[in-house]
Motif scaffolding. Structure first.
Motif, short mmCIF file in Angstrom:
data_model
loop_
_atom_site.label_atom_id
_atom_site.label_comp_id
_atom_site.label_asym_id
_atom_site.label_seq_id
_atom_site.Cartn_x
_atom_site.Cartn_y
_atom_site.Cartn_z
N UNK A 400 0.86 -1.19 0.00
CA UNK A 400 0.00 0.00 0.00
C UNK A 400 0.89 1.23 0.00
N UNK A 401 0.77 2.03 -1.04
CA UNK A 401 1.64 3.19 -1.17
C UNK A 401 1.36 4.25 -0.12
N UNK A 402 0.20 4.14 0.51
CA UNK A 402 -0.15 5.13 1.55
C UNK A 402 0.22 4.66 2.96
N UNK A 403 0.80 3.47 3.01
CA UNK A 403 1.15 2.96 4.33
C UNK A 403 2.27 3.78 4.93
N UNK A 404 2.27 3.86 6.27
CA UNK A 404 3.33 4.56 6.97
C UNK A 404 4.63 3.77 6.82
N UNK A 405 5.70 4.49 6.52
CA UNK A 405 6.98 3.83 6.32
C UNK A 405 8.08 4.78 6.77
N UNK A 406 8.76 4.41 7.83
CA UNK A 406 9.77 5.29 8.40
C UNK A 406 10.92 5.53 7.43
N UNK A 421 20.71 10.77 2.85
CA UNK A 421 21.33 12.08 3.06
C UNK A 421 20.44 13.22 2.59
N UNK A 422 19.25 12.88 2.05
CA UNK A 422 18.38 13.92 1.54
C UNK A 422 17.52 14.53 2.62
N UNK A 423 16.55 15.37 2.22
CA UNK A 423 15.67 16.00 3.20
C UNK A 423 14.78 14.97 3.87
N UNK A 424 14.30 15.23 5.09
CA UNK A 424 13.42 14.27 5.78
C UNK A 424 12.11 14.12 5.04
N UNK A 425 11.49 12.95 5.21
CA UNK A 425 10.25 12.65 4.50
C UNK A 425 9.02 13.07 5.29
N UNK A 426 9.18 13.91 6.29
CA UNK A 426 8.04 14.37 7.08
C UNK A 426 7.96 13.63 8.41
N UNK A 427 7.07 14.14 9.29
CA UNK A 427 6.95 13.54 10.63
C UNK A 427 6.29 12.18 10.60
N UNK A 428 5.37 11.96 9.66
CA UNK A 428 4.69 10.67 9.54
C UNK A 428 4.75 10.22 8.09
N UNK A 429 5.94 9.82 7.62
CA UNK A 429 6.12 9.55 6.19
C UNK A 429 5.36 8.31 5.72
N UNK A 430 4.89 8.39 4.50
CA UNK A 430 4.29 7.25 3.82
C UNK A 430 5.24 6.79 2.73
N UNK A 431 4.92 5.63 2.15
CA UNK A 431 5.73 5.16 1.03
C UNK A 431 5.67 6.17 -0.11
N UNK A 432 4.49 6.76 -0.31
CA UNK A 432 4.35 7.76 -1.36
C UNK A 432 5.28 8.95 -1.09
N UNK A 433 5.35 9.40 0.16
CA UNK A 433 6.23 10.50 0.50
C UNK A 433 7.69 10.14 0.35
#
Length: 629
Positions: A400-406, A421-433
């Protein structure tokens, strides 16, 4: 006189002679005319002109010189003769023979039928000497000559037919043979200055029509300026400027450079090249050298020795294919946009293709990279840009591309270590993010859920490792075997997948159009038309992609521009889709952007640790296209 640097057929001539001589000598003996015919033709064929002359009723020195002059005037590599028949009546006879003259210069053999009139002189058969013995239409007071008319070099053109070269000045050194007091001395002096073999220069003069301008050597501007004082000191040598479209327009390394023929290039090409000829050093100019230069019209003529004018044309031909332009898919507008986009202080490359066709529109690079060996054929790590290809395997694994994924900074999978080494994917990242931000550690963590065979099949569908062929060096990509979880994780991170900017531009075009297509750089001539002897190039068909995969990828790659790390690729007009990726080659950080706008798909690869740099260059490119640069 030794002839150098020219393909000749002397070996075959010698073999034919070995077969012919026993046939003649075994069958015919005096008092018939056959022995006289044999001795004359064999002497002429082998260069034993004294023996041949003794079988005529003419003055021995005069006939010997006429036979030798015929070879010089034709610049012939060899003569071959075959007796067709002999008729005799009383003290008169006539032999019919077929002549085959190798004029060299890649020309066909000159073939003609001749006649030898014979009569008995003191009980021995003699050839009744006259110039017509050499050729039935050669008359007293005439000589042979060879007249050449080379085709001008044709251009490489863009998709509209406009030339991708600009005019440059060349300088031609030439002579008029009739005005030379000592041609051999001139050729010796010119050879010392230029390095061209003096015998080859002299043979061009002696075989040419005496009153016509004979080009000997062509110089580029720099070489002519350097040698000019020495050249002007050679008496009888004349100079004239000549404008030719040989200076390449952008993309210069794809189009290729052209120079005047030098002794070195003449030797490399295997000859024969004439003054005024040009040679492609690299790029398409080199790949299509023979097609662009075509063939040289050659005529065998007779010349009146009093007027020095042409008396009659005996034969003419233009061997090989006619020269023609090379039609490319390159787009000047897109090329200018690419060059300008890369001019902002970045070091890197940009390849743009038409998504719906695979046509290469532009190949840009800064001076640190070569447009052919790097942009088309370079082998670079794909980085997380390979996640475009991974999506189908993820979907088939029902991820599921919307699943939470650290997206941790570091992660180990199957013993392989990964660092984001890139920017963070947000506080609650998903696979999509994580996809939009190219999170290496998140993508690598999915390795155990992916079927390696499905991942490999997906790479194949997107052309990685396919056998498409271009007239220049190119690289379609490669993937190392996926033997374990660590190998799969490295593939998801693009660490064991090598690609070129061209191959990734085609990946973007496949998502945009729904069909992967092999690249096209030249539309005419076809690669299969270049050489009848070459093996036809492999035909790689387009691959229609899974509709669900394409729909998902379009959404993900749109998110990459609207809210992901590819935001700097945004430009007015049609929506821009794309993702960024970080990679490293020889410990040097690289930044990818892979995406499209409308029907134009691009891949940008830029030096540096800023993962958004490639997207910035792409955004400038799309903006430049819209602004009409």
């Amino acid at each position: 006189m030794t002839v150098m640097g020219r393909p000749r057929r002397t070996v075959s001539a010698a073999l034919a002679l070995a077969v012919m001589v026993p046939t003649l000598s075994a069958c015919f003996e005096e008092p018939s005319a056959h022995e006289a015919v044999r001795d004359f033709l064999v002497g002429w064929q082998t260069g034993d002109y004294v023996t041949a002359a003794r079988r005529t009723d003419g003055d021995e020195k005069t006939v010997s010189k006429a036979l030798e002059d015929a070879r010089i005037q034709l610049d012939a590599a060899s003569f071959r003769f075959a007796v067709k028949g002999i008729k005799s009546e009383g003290g008169e006879a006539q032999a019919d023979f077929a002549a085959e003259v190798d004029l060299g210069e890649n020309n066909p053999l000159w073939e003609y039928d001749g006649k030898l009139p014979l009569h008995l002189v003191d009980g021995r058969w003699k050839v009744r000497w006259s110039p017509s013995v050499l050729h039935p239409r050669l008359r007293e007071g005439q000589r042979f000559a060879v007249d050449v008319d080379p085709e001008s070099r044709h251009p490489i053109v863009d998709y509209t037919g406009d030339a991708l070269q600009e005019l440059a000045s060349l300088h031609v050194a030439s002579v008029i043979p009739a005005k030379l007091e000592d041609p051999a001395r001139l050729c010796e002096q010119l050879s010392k200055v230029t390095g061209f073999p003096k015998d080859r220069l002299l043979s061009r003069i002696l075989s040419a029509s005496p009153s016509k301008q004979v080009p000997l050597v062509t110089f580029g501007p720099a070489r002519f300026a350097k040698l000019r004082p020495q050249l002007e000191a050679i008496e009888g040598l004349q100079f004239s400027p000549q404008k030719q479209a040989v200076a390449p327009a952008s993309p210069e390394q794809i189009v290729g450079t052209v120079t005047a023929v030098t002794p070195k290039t003449e030797q490399q090409l295997g000859g024969p090249q004439r003054a005024g000829d040009t040679v492609g050093n690299d790029g398409l100019q080199r790949a299509y050298q023979e097609y662009l230069t075509g063939s040289t019209k050659t005529s065998v003529i007779t010349v009146d020795l009093k007027t020095l004018e042409e008396a009659e044309e005996l034969a003419t031909w233009r061997p090989g294919r006619a020269a023609a332009p090379v039609q490319t898919t390159l787009d000047r507008h897109a090329q200018k946009a690419a060059d300008s986009a890369l001019a902002g202080g970045y070091r890197g490359m940009l390849v743009a293709v038409q998504a719906s066709t695979g046509n290469v529109l532009a190949v840009g690079s800064t001076k640190e990279y070569n447009q052919e060996t790097d942009a088309l054929a370079g082998q670079f790590p794909a980085g997380t840009a390979f996640s475009i290809i991974s999506v189908e395997a993820l979907l088939k694994a029902q991820v599921d591309l919307k699943q939470k994924l650290a997206c941790p900074q570091d992660r180990t999978v199957g013993g392989a270590r990964f660092h984001h080494s890139g920017p963070p994917a947000g506080s609650a990242p998903t696979l999509q993010g994580n996809f939009a931000n190219g999170c290496v550690t998140a993508l690598a963590s999915l390795a155990r859920r992916i079927d390696p065979a499905v991942l490999q099949a997906g790479a194949t569908e997107f052309g990685i490792g396919s056998g498409w062929t271009l007239p220049l060096k190119s690289f379609s990509g490669s993937m190392q075997p996926l033997k374990n979880d660590a190998a799969v994780a490295r593939a998801l991170a693009g660490q064991n997948v090598s690609v070129s900017p061209l191959s990734m531009a085609l990946v973007a075009g496949a998502v945009a159009s729904g069909t992967w297509r092999p690249p096209v750089l030249v539309t005419a001539p076809k690669l299969s038309d270049l050489s009848a002897e070459a093996e036809p190039p492999k035909v790689v068909p387009p691959v229609e992609l899974d509709e669900k995969t394409v729909t998902t990828l379009r959404a993900l790659m749109r998110t990459g521009v609207t809210s992901g790390s590819a935001r700097t690729a945004a430009a007015p007009g049609d929506p821009v889709h794309g993702i960024t990726a970080a990679a490293s080659r020889d410990r040097k950080p690289l930044a990818w952007f892979v995406g499209w706008q409308g029907d134009v798909a691009v891949a940008v690869l830029v030096d540096g640790s800023d993962s958004t740099a490639g997207a910035t260059v792409a955004g400038r490119f799309f903006q430049n296209l819209r602004d009409g640069m």
